[in-house]
Design a protein around this motif. Structure first.
Motif, short mmCIF file in Angstrom:
data_model
loop_
_atom_site.label_atom_id
_atom_site.label_comp_id
_atom_site.label_asym_id
_atom_site.label_seq_id
_atom_site.Cartn_x
_atom_site.Cartn_y
_atom_site.Cartn_z
N ARG A 34 13.98 0.14 -30.10
CA ARG A 34 14.94 -0.77 -29.48
C ARG A 34 14.42 -2.21 -29.53
NH1 ARG A 34 17.73 -2.54 -25.33
NH2 ARG A 34 15.96 -2.80 -23.96
N LEU A 60 14.29 2.64 -33.47
CA LEU A 60 13.58 3.63 -32.65
C LEU A 60 13.01 3.01 -31.38
CD1 LEU A 60 12.85 6.60 -32.78
CD2 LEU A 60 10.75 6.00 -33.97
N ILE A 92 5.77 8.15 -29.49
CA ILE A 92 6.57 7.98 -28.27
C ILE A 92 6.42 9.22 -27.39
CG2 ILE A 92 8.93 7.93 -27.39
CD1 ILE A 92 9.65 6.06 -29.65
N LEU A 93 6.49 10.38 -28.02
CA LEU A 93 6.39 11.62 -27.23
C LEU A 93 5.04 11.72 -26.53
CD1 LEU A 93 8.08 14.33 -29.50
CD2 LEU A 93 8.81 13.55 -27.25
N LEU A 106 2.29 4.05 -22.24
CA LEU A 106 2.86 2.87 -22.91
C LEU A 106 4.39 2.91 -22.86
CD1 LEU A 106 0.54 2.99 -26.05
CD2 LEU A 106 0.55 1.18 -24.34
N PRO A 107 5.03 1.74 -22.80
CA PRO A 107 6.49 1.73 -22.77
C PRO A 107 7.04 2.21 -24.11
CG PRO A 107 5.64 -0.51 -22.93
CD PRO A 107 4.45 0.39 -22.77
N ILE A 108 8.12 3.01 -24.07
CA ILE A 108 8.63 3.53 -25.33
C ILE A 108 9.63 2.58 -25.96
CG2 ILE A 108 8.27 5.91 -24.66
CD1 ILE A 108 11.21 6.08 -24.04
N SER A 109 10.02 1.57 -25.20
CA SER A 109 10.92 0.58 -25.77
C SER A 109 10.11 -0.70 -25.97
CB SER A 109 12.07 0.31 -24.81
OG SER A 109 12.65 -0.93 -25.08
N PRO A 150 16.34 7.42 -29.41
CA PRO A 150 15.56 6.60 -28.46
C PRO A 150 16.12 6.67 -27.04
CG PRO A 150 16.12 5.33 -30.43
CD PRO A 150 16.86 6.63 -30.52
N GLN A 156 12.56 5.68 -18.31
CA GLN A 156 12.93 4.25 -18.39
C GLN A 156 14.40 4.01 -18.13
OE1 GLN A 156 11.17 2.29 -21.76
NE2 GLN A 156 9.16 2.64 -20.90
N ARG A 158 2.89 8.79 -20.45
CA ARG A 158 3.52 7.61 -19.81
C ARG A 158 2.55 6.43 -19.71
NH1 ARG A 158 8.48 9.29 -15.83
NH2 ARG A 158 9.15 11.05 -17.05
N GLY A 182 4.44 7.84 -24.56
CA GLY A 182 5.53 7.35 -23.71
C GLY A 182 6.07 8.40 -22.78
N VAL A 183 6.36 9.60 -23.33
CA VAL A 183 7.03 10.63 -22.53
C VAL A 183 6.02 11.50 -21.77
CG1 VAL A 183 8.58 12.62 -22.63
CG2 VAL A 183 9.03 10.61 -24.06
N LEU A 190 14.75 9.80 -25.49
CA LEU A 190 13.33 9.61 -25.16
C LEU A 190 13.18 8.69 -23.95
CD1 LEU A 190 11.98 9.27 -28.80
CD2 LEU A 190 11.57 11.17 -27.24
N ILE A 246 8.22 8.73 -33.49
CA ILE A 246 8.66 9.70 -32.47
C ILE A 246 7.46 10.45 -31.89
CG2 ILE A 246 9.90 11.89 -32.14
CD1 ILE A 246 12.18 10.73 -33.74
N GLN A 304 13.81 10.75 -20.91
CA GLN A 304 12.67 11.64 -20.65
C GLN A 304 11.45 10.85 -20.21
OE1 GLN A 304 12.64 13.68 -24.47
NE2 GLN A 304 13.36 15.55 -23.48
N GLY A 305 11.32 9.62 -20.71
CA GLY A 305 10.18 8.78 -20.36
C GLY A 305 10.37 8.02 -19.07
#
Lengths: 554, 317
Positions: free
Chosen positions: B262, B260, B152-153, B162-165, A274, A283, B160, B156-157, A277, B149, A280-281
């Motif tokens: 957080r 994953l 998130i990829l 949605l927040p990945i955390s 995490p 944050q 962008r 999130g990544v 990620l 994952i 990369q994201g």
């Protein structure tokens, strides 16, 4: 460039015999410029003085310490592992926790990325003639966040607290046999003396950032550090939430140059994936510590910069010298010769490591004797040794180890290599808690196993590695290695103040350990920090500390 | 009815008591000791002994257990060995967070899962049934860390969006929290969808095939009335039990998702407590989940007995 003997003589005039011997070593070419600066910093010579000497010796001055200043006012966001316990300078033992502690509190001196000791709360230090007493001069005008001035009483109390066995001090294992409670003495408000149990040529490292508990906090500290987070550092606590994160703001009363960032934010992650990620994201801006295998995706990512420090962190492979099948040193050498270190460095560690030569003397240490030949894979010789030891038909043995970083992969590689000399290795890979057990002989897979791999973190000097896992009475002597000659040499190295004497002892130790091979040091891995492109001025150390006062964002 | 519930409640209490003993003993057999876990393998043994004494873990096991359970019953969850502060706020916060995540996942998955099952059953052996059944089965077996994952990829990544955390900023309002919970709740939706849809589908098939449905149809009732009044009510009984048992999973078993994303849920709280041998946190956390699980099961039993009087009457005989 030619040598300027007139200036050298002037500099020599006020120096101790020990310091002059070091200068002579540089001038005569026995000591390299890099080793001179590292050892000179250990003896307490200031960096400008060291630079003056190297210039006068015709070797060029010190590289400029000034960094390109970035824009002030940024908020720097860091990803870190979750602190494993409450933040307390006395007990703290994990990377996540000490990272937070180090944001607010400072050390007497800092073991920099190049292993050069730099002054922090102490302005200078020097040993007596035999290295049993070290005198530290403290910086004046340093204020705690709570308002009081830092003085000798605070240093004495901070170090005494750590040396006291009644305090559950995590630094006790560093100070055992070196410094006892009550042996830190105030001379005046700005001078402290450390009276050691025995001569020690590397002592300043024990009160530097190398000993991560050794931050200076007020003498009045009674516990409950999370209520105050009191220290002298360039940042002050804003908010700390256990398991979640922490934030800090610039300390406007800082004794040194004010920090560039307005704020810093630390986000805790239980896992590396995490964290990667999140970088990369967008944050977070920095991953403080990134193991190479977990971070492969970032190594070639154009939007990420990798700060790579040569560290001496390593995975020790111990072989029990007091019982079969490793009683005979020829069998131990045969195992060491079966290992392909080039493949370990290039393949397992993706080039982010240096080959080990079966002693704690990593290439990064100035005292390492580089003339000792590097051990290389030699299957033919290994087979001969097995035959000579009467083990030509091979044997079956269990390698016990921990599930941590790349250790399971390392164990598998060893399993394949020793098969070539007839050894069948059964792997017993345990959870870290199960591997270490109670961490005392008789109650620990680590200390009792016939063969095992154990993780050792970075240290600016090899003293701990030389003593605890290798000396006959060493508390972490998993190899059960007992050798009087080695003990004498290790003690002599630890006591030596002079770099050339240290080098001479180091060479002898390196040769002895190559002959005996109680522990295989396959590689020393680099310490990696990942930052988003555009983030500058970040200074990590291989001890998991992260100095952010010069950090900026584009 | 009352005695039925009295018996169910007392059975739950006995289960919780046994759970408390098992958790306590389970904690004791974890290798290493508390002081060593906190100070690390390289700490001096004298320091470890001193810390163990300060924390009171060198006292006899029975004393430790008795003190803990007595305090727990009186509402005091003890003091964390690791954080050196009371356990209760940690457990309550984490439980609240887990419930929020579970609620979002439930609100998404229960109606959609049931609807999917119903549609599949009404289209038995037709392409739509196969798509729902096979699709549901496929996403159910995908581990949460894989779907997590991938999500998130993508969201999130790369995009962008949605927040990945899942850790929302402090003082976040309801909708902000919801926004942060979208990504972590999708893998849970995927895991549970197939399960709930399958139960609803088989319940529906059974009910559609039953005598009372046939009678209702023969009576000439409109199809919609047959489905709503006769089929659904009976078909959903087993689904309720499934949903109740999944509550325990959603509240206590989300370690992977919580790590994953957080997210500070009770699953990750217990996991870190176990790793750090923080017994007060570990024992209180697990017992709290046990209580949630017991309450969810009681509610399911209650609903079940209301919907199906035979259960209640049968158990009263």
């Amino acid at each position: 460039m030619s040598k300027n003997y007139r200036i050298l003589d002037l500099i020599r005039r006020n120096r101790s015999p020990l310091e002059n011997h070091l200068i002579d070593g540089l001038v005569d070419g026995r000591i390299s410029r890099r080793d001179f600066i590292r050892h000179g910093s250990l003896l307490g010579l200031s960096l400008p003085l060291l630079g003056g000497i190297t210039t006068a010796a015709g070797l060029g001055g010190m590289p400029s310490l000034a960094r390109a200043q970035g824009a002030p006012g940024a908020t720097i966001r860091v990803g870190s592992s979750v602190p494993a316990a409450t933040i307390d300078p006395v007990t703290i033992a994990d990377a996540g926790g000490l990272l937070i502690l180090q944001q607010v509190a400072e050390f007497l001196c800092v073991d920099g990325p190049d292993l050069v000791l730099k002054p922090a709360l102490a302005e200078s230090w020097k040993p007596n003639d035999n290295g049993t007493v070290w005198t530290f001069k403290l910086r004046k005008g340093v204020k705690f966040h709570s308002g009081g001035e830092m003085k000798a009483d605070d240093v004495v109390a901070s170090i005494d607290r750590l040396a006291d066995p009644a305090n559950s001090s995590n630094a006790l294992s560093v100070f055992t046999g070196i410094l006892q409670k009550g042996a830190t003495k105030k001379v005046d408000d700005y001078t402290v003396e450390f009276h050691l149990d025995a001569p020690n040529g590397n002592f300043p490292y024990m009160v530097s950032s190398d000993n991560y508990n050794a931050v200076i906090i007020p003498a009045s500290y009674k516990g409950d550090y999370e209520k105050s987070f009191d220290g002298t550092g360039p940042f002050k606590i804003e908010k700390y939430t256990a398991k979640v994160g922490a934030s800090f703001v610039r300390n406007e009363d800082y004794w040194g140059e004010k920090a560039l960032p307005e704020r810093t934010e630390f986000t805790f992650f239980a896992d590396m994936q995490p964290q990667i990620l999140a970088l990369q994201g967008g944050q977070i801006d920095i991953i403080n510590q990134m193991p190479v295998l977990a971070g492969v995706a970032l190594l070639n990512d154009p939007s990420v910069d990798i700060i790579s420090l040569k560290s001496v962190a390593h995975q020790q492979l111990h072989l029990r010298c007091d019982s079969d099948p490793f009683k005979d040193p020829r069998v131990r050498r045969a195992i060491a010769l079966s290992i392909d270190r080039d493949k370990l460095v290039a393949g397992l560690m993706k080039g982010r490591a240096s080959a080990g030569n079966d002693s704690p003397f990593a290439p990064a240490y100035p005292s390492t004797d580089t003339s000792v030949p590097q051990r290389k894979q030699d299957i033919a010789q290994a087979k001969q040794l097995m035959e000579a030891a009467g083990a030509g038909k091979g044997f079956k043995v269990t390698l016990t180890t921990e599930r941590y970083l790349e250790i399971p992969e390392y164990a598998q590689l060893i399993q394949n290599w020793v098969k070539e000399i007839g050894i069948e290795l059964e792997l017993n890979i345990l959870d870290q808690g199960a591997y270490y057990g109670d961490a005392v002989f008789g109650k620990s897979n680590w200390l009792d196993s016939v063969m095992g791999i154990t993780d050792y973190g970075h240290r600016g000097v090899p003293n701990v590695y030389l003593a605890a896992p290798l000396k006959s009475d060493g508390t972490w002597n998993a190899a059960h290695f007992k050798n009087k000659d080695y003990d004498t040499l290790a003690n002599s190295y630890i006591a030596a103040l002079d770099l050339e004497a240290q080098k001479a002892d180091a060479g002898k130790i390196q040769k002895l350990l190559l002959e005996e091979t109680p522990v295989i040091f396959g590689y020393f891995y680099d310490y990696l920090t990942a930052t988003a492109k555009g983030v500058a001025g970040v200074q990590p150390t291989a001890m998991s500390q992260l100095f952010l006062e010069k950090a900026s964002k584009a | 009815m009352l005695s039925f519930f009295a018996r169910r409640v007392s059975l739950s209490l006995v289960t919780l008591f046994l759970l408390s003993i098992m958790v306590f003993l389970g904690g004791q057999v974890l290798p290493g000791n508390v002081g060593r876990a906190i100070l690390g393998p390289f700490a001096d043994q004298r320091a470890v002994d001193a810390l163990n004494h300060t924390l009171g873990v060198d006292r006899p096991l029975l004393t430790q257990y008795a003190t803990w359970i007595w305090n727990f019953i009186r509402g005091d969850m003890g003091t964390s060995y690791i954080f050196r502060s009371p356990v209760a706020p940690f457990v309550i916060d984490a439980l609240g967070n887990s419930m929020k995540l579970a609620a979002v996942a439930f609100v998404l998955v229960v109606p959609i899962g049931i609807l999917g099952g119903v549609i599949a059953a009404l289209n038995l052996n037709r392409p739509l049934d196969r798509i729902i059944s096979l699709g549901g089965l496929s996403v159910t077996v995908l581990p949460e860390f894989v779907t997590g994952i991938i999500l998130i990829l993508i969201f999130g990544v790369w995009l962008r969006w949605l927040p990945i955390s899942a850790a929302w900023p402090k003082n976040a309002g309801f909708f902000t929290q919801l926004y942060y919970l979208i990504l972590p709740s999708v893998p849970l939706f995927l895991v549970l969808f197939g399960y709930i849809a399958r139960m609803a589908r088989s319940g529906m098939i059974e009910a559609l095939d039953s005598d009372y449905t046939r009678t209702a149809v023969l009576k000439g009732l409109p199809w919609r009335t047959v489905i709503w009044r006769h089929v659904l009510r009976n078909a959903l009984l087993p689904t309720i039990t499934v949903i109740a048992t999944q509550t325990g999973y959603l509240i206590g078993g989300l370690v992977v998702i919580e790590t994953l994303f957080r997210y500070q849920g009770i699953g990750s709280l217990i996991f870190t407590a176990a790793r750090g041998k923080d017994f007060p946190m570990l024992e209180s956390g697990i017992l709290t989940i046990g209580i949630v699980y017991a309450v969810a099961t009681l509610i399911a039993d209650f609903l079940y007995s209301v919907l199906n009087p035979r259960i209640r009457l049968g158990s009263d005989q």
